[in-house]
Design an enzyme around this catalytic site. Structure first.
Site, short mmCIF file in Angstrom:
data_model
loop_
_atom_site.label_atom_id
_atom_site.label_comp_id
_atom_site.label_asym_id
_atom_site.label_seq_id
_atom_site.Cartn_x
_atom_site.Cartn_y
_atom_site.Cartn_z
N CYS B 14 0.80 -1.22 0.00
CA CYS B 14 0.00 0.00 0.00
C CYS B 14 0.83 1.27 0.00
CB CYS B 14 -0.90 0.09 1.23
SG CYS B 14 -1.89 -1.35 1.43
N GLY B 40 0.95 0.22 -5.19
CA GLY B 40 -0.28 -0.57 -5.22
C GLY B 40 -1.13 -0.18 -6.41
N CYS B 248 12.06 -1.85 6.81
CA CYS B 248 12.13 -2.88 5.76
C CYS B 248 13.24 -2.55 4.76
CB CYS B 248 10.79 -2.96 5.04
SG CYS B 248 10.84 -4.00 3.58
N CYS B 394 7.58 -12.94 4.11
CA CYS B 394 7.43 -11.72 4.92
C CYS B 394 6.07 -11.73 5.60
CB CYS B 394 7.56 -10.48 4.03
SG CYS B 394 7.27 -8.94 4.93
N CYS B 444 14.98 -4.44 8.99
CA CYS B 444 14.51 -5.83 9.01
C CYS B 444 15.07 -6.53 7.78
CB CYS B 444 12.98 -5.87 8.99
SG CYS B 444 12.29 -7.54 8.85
N CYS B 447 13.33 -11.49 5.37
CA CYS B 447 13.12 -12.29 4.15
C CYS B 447 14.44 -12.89 3.67
CB CYS B 447 12.44 -11.48 3.06
SG CYS B 447 13.29 -9.97 2.59
#
Lengths: 476, 476, 476, 476
Positions: B14, B40, B248, B394, B444, B447
């Site tokens: 999003c 998105g 992220c 994820c 992070c 993944c």
């Protein structure tokens, strides 16, 4: 903000596709049009036939939006032709979408056209006087009427007869119950290529459409050649005597997709060569070379390689514009060019920047981009254009403004430089342009030099030309 | 051909936008969403209010297609929030489009969410047992219910209370009659930025949305920070204690737009640095470096600069895919990747080629691209990936396949190399990736390394994780 | 002309249909709604389930336009409920269309409602204070929330508990994974009938829906009765103690279809009896009796039979109005009533005419019709109305104007006669009305006499009532 | 159930409207078409002009659905013509919608047509041989081509020349930049009326369209008359020599609206007279007379008055059919006629019933209605038909089945009675029919007696006629 923001670019008038003898003719045509989408975003249409009934589907919009599974299912048959049409701000209209179909003495016929006829109005008036009725304003309907009035005989004779009446630029695909016809005008202004996919014959405006479906590129349709594809194979005819070639050089500059091979030459490598030549003609003391993406990218890469100045991405392009980006009309600021481009400050700040674009039409977008790049902190901005100044309108199938609106028509390079607010401005020379294409004498350079083709006889006074710009070419 | 061809890429969930105190709040939100379209493409929605009535418009499709002048006119008021949602092949559904609105004791409320809650199902079941009814499956509705059930008090206290119940990733914008709220989860998984435009406050997922309207970027919303914007100005609260940052890293690798500045760093230059590091780690004897456009372009440029191998455009991308490219289902051949990419034979033929891509998920697209490049005559193909192997799903708001489908989950690099049929394959190392981002410990990397955040306590056995992949993270 | 011309009639609020255990449950529901279309033309919706997944389709428009084959195919399962909603000029809105669905602790639930709750706002505020969030303004969502908050137990106990909280009028059909529930409020304001079709159970607002599919009419659902239909058959419960019946007498006057049998009596014959009684109460020296078609036709026939004055067709009705007749806003003349009715001059000219209508609300249409009949040459016009003067608004599910707008609220019959410009005006008396229905004490006559039901306790001052007309009934 | 249930009725082919010199010409045309909706429900179209540009809007659907405010705003100008087209199950298609427009030597032209040409195919083939191209299958395009080919001269001479080539039925309205033309064929098969509204001239198929807007009915356009309306007023010409009148008697029987005055006679009163005559010819011992609503209502009223048997409503019609009632294809039962009619058991039970219908085509609906009435408890059913048996197809603009499908073509009245399962069956006699119309010799009765007009010379063998029923009339 003006209601709809548009590129300051020439706009091509169409892409063509045709296929004979494929079990999913409409589906393949759909894929072909999808690959030719850059040639026209206004409308898309396909006619398919099983050899008896003709089915037509066309609508405003992008190929991928117009043709869903339901619509494609309504297009059965082993033969099909398709068309994408360019987008104009004003008169976009389903009535002008192609292919167009009609019934005449031989039965149903469908036609798709890339180009522009310079004597369509005169022909139309003649035929109206003789009892014809017209459903649209399009040049293409004039061709249909001429075909219907041709002397008795096989269609491969009637087509040359009919095209013998018209002047201007045309690449055409025509579908009847019996055959698929493909023809280019005697000067070959617009491209048209022949390909094969297993047992099917294909014609397409550019090779990228053949590549998508992994069809084999056979060869170009020749200027003045009429190719007839039927169940008994392919035959070729002369639709007009061979003469001077005037293939549109702007296809190399901007229109064609970089992955296409056009008239024997890959477009991307041709554009890189334009960029290299531009670097030789107009070097610049700079830190980085950036393209106006995506149309300036190939030339910028060539400029960078030739000059040794590093290639960078200083402008990021938003590809989600959609067909119909309508700016809110009441919004207080004009964000025009921001909708499509955003500068990368970290790249531009404190740098001397060469911007490479493929062409300048009115100069409005260039001016905004320059301001954007300066606003992001560039120390100097040097604009390089990989084609000569555009001083003349096109009458051969390209949507161009009137001469009055062309910035290079009434201004010197220095005046343009000042208007664009750049530290230096360099256009590729005509000689430079000619040196980068394979056979320089086989192209039309009229938008750069005003040398419209000889056969359009009557010289027109300049004012008349300005008043009826899309119909009345001439030499001043 | 599968019915709809899709990138073998992670898909973001999003983009958010909110504005307070602008006479054309919905129009500006529309422009902001347009700049965030890459986050998105499934649906777009805007809620606007004059401080009393709330107006909502949302629909499936691109921003520029969903919002025409008529729709924007139905969104009066000085405050608005907007949302774009990612596209999935299957369950795309207007019911899941955002913002979502409801009425609760304080009056109307609208909310837009980027992220994913890992304990939404449990919370939902609890509240259903307690008499709640739900209209959708979305995590976001859970947050609305928690807000409605928070202990009495001002909303700036109720929001932290409600968010104290949830686990997972969230950046949120919330609109009530009184204020615009913007908040990020304590780990800061998803971005959210604060800007100003004259007298208006703006929040947006990325700075590119602020750039479009020439708004000033103020600063990031901090992890765990709650910003409250009202007519009396901006106040800031702690929604959660400051802790470990887990921003992220994939936003740098792929999601964010290259022109955005993310967490203090321009994305394009970060990606170039990834490419440079990749060149250092995995050099290749080659003639040219080509990107998989457009996501691999920045890294390919870095790779080229570091290695000295010339940068080239060997793959051309078709940008006219549209929202809904539906391949004809019955077509005999699978033209999948051809719809998006076409090779430039003239560039590739006889060359040793380095292809740079940003990431590999399942490997399917990469394999097709390699075959395409070889088919265009490349002598050797060396694939370089500007991120480490993706071995883990994820759970923080990104649409990823199950581990089973991730090619790097069950295979060695050599096995992948063979599957992709490349002469050499090089992934960026974890250390390399960490060395290219400003504050390596603030991200992070789950993944890549499976280290999901500490606070999600209970280890789950692998099978369970595989079965309910989007809800049940864990450490193996 | 006002933008949209509308009947000067009361408008019913809904039609309900439900079916259990039919292989084409949605198709049959579609037919049922089609037969109930006269009860609501604004929106139509169907929920179907296979006992697990719930599928909902609803849209603005007529049943036959909303539900095509594609939409019906998206509604698989052996059980379904459906709803048609009345049309208002203003706030028509898909959000208010029914059935409405939600998920609560028991799983998915769907509900369709005919009626109006008089304490919905208060209940809503209570529940909002307790943490509920609402998606719509509809009363029906209040019922869903009450069900979700009911004490633990089977749904056949929870439904009576929930309905014990509400006041007002409701006939409901509710669908869960396990059963189809049908219930009427304790006073029985709105109709609801039970039928069988082979192995299927059906509930419908009127018998005409059962007739269409040749289902057997079993019986009315009783006031206060809860019928539960599951795979183990039909069970019946008391949802509320039996009390006074207040079945809406206006169903006989205007709402129900003439072919329906309502509460034991055929509607057409009841209307004829109203016309006969009207003739006895208000005879007229006239040449012909004409109805305002179609709603006045039955009563006109009765009037003609009783009086011996010949029945004629002096007004022809255009049935092609469509859902959305929008009169061109700029048109210079107000052709309002002409759009629906045209006089037959040959019939009216030189005649003394009795016009029979079923009711007069504001009087606007009647006035225009009278002028039309006079314009066609009628010598005298005698208006006869087959119901008493409407002096009070309805709070039980009927869309009525505020008292102020009701012509009979502030004016004597003589004043109305003058306003309508008729030679004589006769309304049916209350006694006359009561004498024509089977069990006179079992009906609500509140719109005629202001006697709202006892149990709605608090008397409200008149002004308040006028200000919030659809929520606040009371006795002045 | 067949996919779409349709009346067993003849279907008219069109309604026409034209207006000259009204500031809201398109709006008034919209109202006029709305009043003529019964003459065609398939498509609606309007052409408007300011005397220079022509604007066309047409679409499939009802007038009120096709023309919203947006569409009407796209139709500026003081002159307009409009058209509604009948609905067929099969080939409904926007291409055949009218008006049709074209450009010819005189400029733009628009035409709307009610009728059918019997020699259209031959004319078309001739013109195709001579170089014409056709865009549609419609007869009307043939007329346009003839106009374009007419000898030089004013259009009021060219129109008679062109119409001199065609055979069959036509009422036409034609709009050019200079004038509005209205013309009927020499036999006057289809109606066309002239009216005035303040300073505007109007032409319309029926007077009900004039009534709606309170325009004055001036007179009928005469058979063979050409009326030319321009800014200098109205002129009238002979388009063809006056001859035998063959005005379609079926307009009285079924097509026209009961409130229209047709050829000097009100339709409702004419139908009542048909019913009276029917009662005289075929009395019945019965308790009630009921119409098949609405088309049988006028005749049933006449039958009741003449016979003294009470008029009743035993069948209730559902008017919410919409344009596109598509029965769910998979549904197990055939509810065909139930969708439109429902019996009133309370009225029919134990009674001897006379059903009055206006005509019987195939007999399918009648058979179902009879079964329905019997199922509702009628003791006896006597069917009375207010027109003679239909034994012949129509070639003059009415959509009729082939002779083979006409029940009265191959069967005696007694055979039909048995098939319909009625106790008695009475058709109006030809003499009876002739006795009820003002000038019996001025009408076409060909569908009843097979006497097609003289001038269509060549007798065709019966089989050929059956095979190509809509083109090849003849006398057996």
């Amino acid at each position: 903000m003006s209601a709809t923001w548009r590129d300051d670019k020439f706009h091509d008038e169409c892409g063509l596709f045709g296929i004979w003898n494929h079990p999913e003719a409409a589906n393949v045509t759909y894929l072909g049009l999808y690959a030719l989408q850059h040639r026209g975003q206004e409308s898309a249409g396909i006619v398919a036939t099983d050899g008896h009934n003709f089915h037509l589907e066309k609508a405003m919009g992008w190929v991928a939006d117009v043709f869903g599974p339901d619509r494609l299912r309504r297009l059965p048959g082993h033969r099909a032709i398709g068309h994408v049409r360019y987008s104009t701000a004003g008169s976009s209209n389903l009535r002008n979408a192609q292919p167009i179909t009609a019934t005449f003495a031989r039965g149903p016929i469908a036609i798709a056209h890339n180009g522009n006829l310079t004597n369509a109005d005169a022909l139309r008036k003649d035929m109206e006087r003789d009892g014809a009725i017209f459903q649209s304003n399009s040049d293409t309907e004039v061709i249909l009427h001429l075909l219907a009035r041709a002397p008795a005989g096989p269609l491969e004779e009637q087509i040359p007869w009919a095209l013998g009446q018209v002047r201007g630029a045309y690449s055409l695909v025509i579908l009847t119950r019996d055959a698929l016809y493909a023809v280019r005008d005697p000067y070959g202004f617009r491209p048209l290529t022949l390909g094969r996919l297993a047992d099917s014959w294909i014609v397409a405006s550019e090779t990228c459409a053949l590549d998508l479906m992994e069809a084999r590129v056979e060869r170009d349709i020749e200027p003045g050649e009429l190719v007839v594809i039927g169940d008994d194979g392919l035959r070729t005819y002369r639709a007009a005597p061979a003469g001077e070639r005037l293939q549109c050089v702007f296809e190399y500059v901007y229109f064609a997709r970089p992955d296409s091979v056009l008239w024997g030459r890959n477009v991307h490598t041709a554009r890189k060569e334009l960029g290299r030549q531009l670097a030789r003609e107009h070097p610049a003391e700079a830190d980085i070379v950036i393209p106006v993406p995506d149309s300036g990218t190939s030339a910028a890469l060539g400029y960078s390689e030739e000059s040794g100045t590093p290639f960078e991405l200083g402008l990021i392009r938003n590809h989600y514009v959609g067909r119909t980006f309508i700016a809110p009309q009441q919004i207080t600021r004009d964000f025009g060019v921001n909708l499509k481009f955003n500068p990368v400050r970290r790249i531009l700040e404190g740098r001397r920047v060469v911007i490479v674009d493929d062409s300048i039409v009115r100069g409005t977008t260039s001016r905004s981009l320059v301001a954007m790049v300066r606003g992001a902190g560039a120390l100097e901005v040097h604009l390089r254009v990989s084609s000569p100044p555009i001083g003349w309108s096109c009458y051969y199938g390209i949507d161009t403004p009137t001469r009055r609106e062309l910035i290079a028509s009434g201004h010197t390079v220095e005046e343009i430089r000042k208007y664009l607010h750049v530290d230096s401005l360099g256009y590729l020379s005509m000689e430079g342009l000619r040196s980068c294409v394979a056979r320089p004498d086989s192209h039309c350079y009229a938008c750069f030099d005003g040398n419209y083709s000889e056969w359009y006889g009557e010289p027109l006074d300049k004012l008349a030309m300005e008043r009826t710009p899309t119909r009345a070419p001439g030499r001043p």
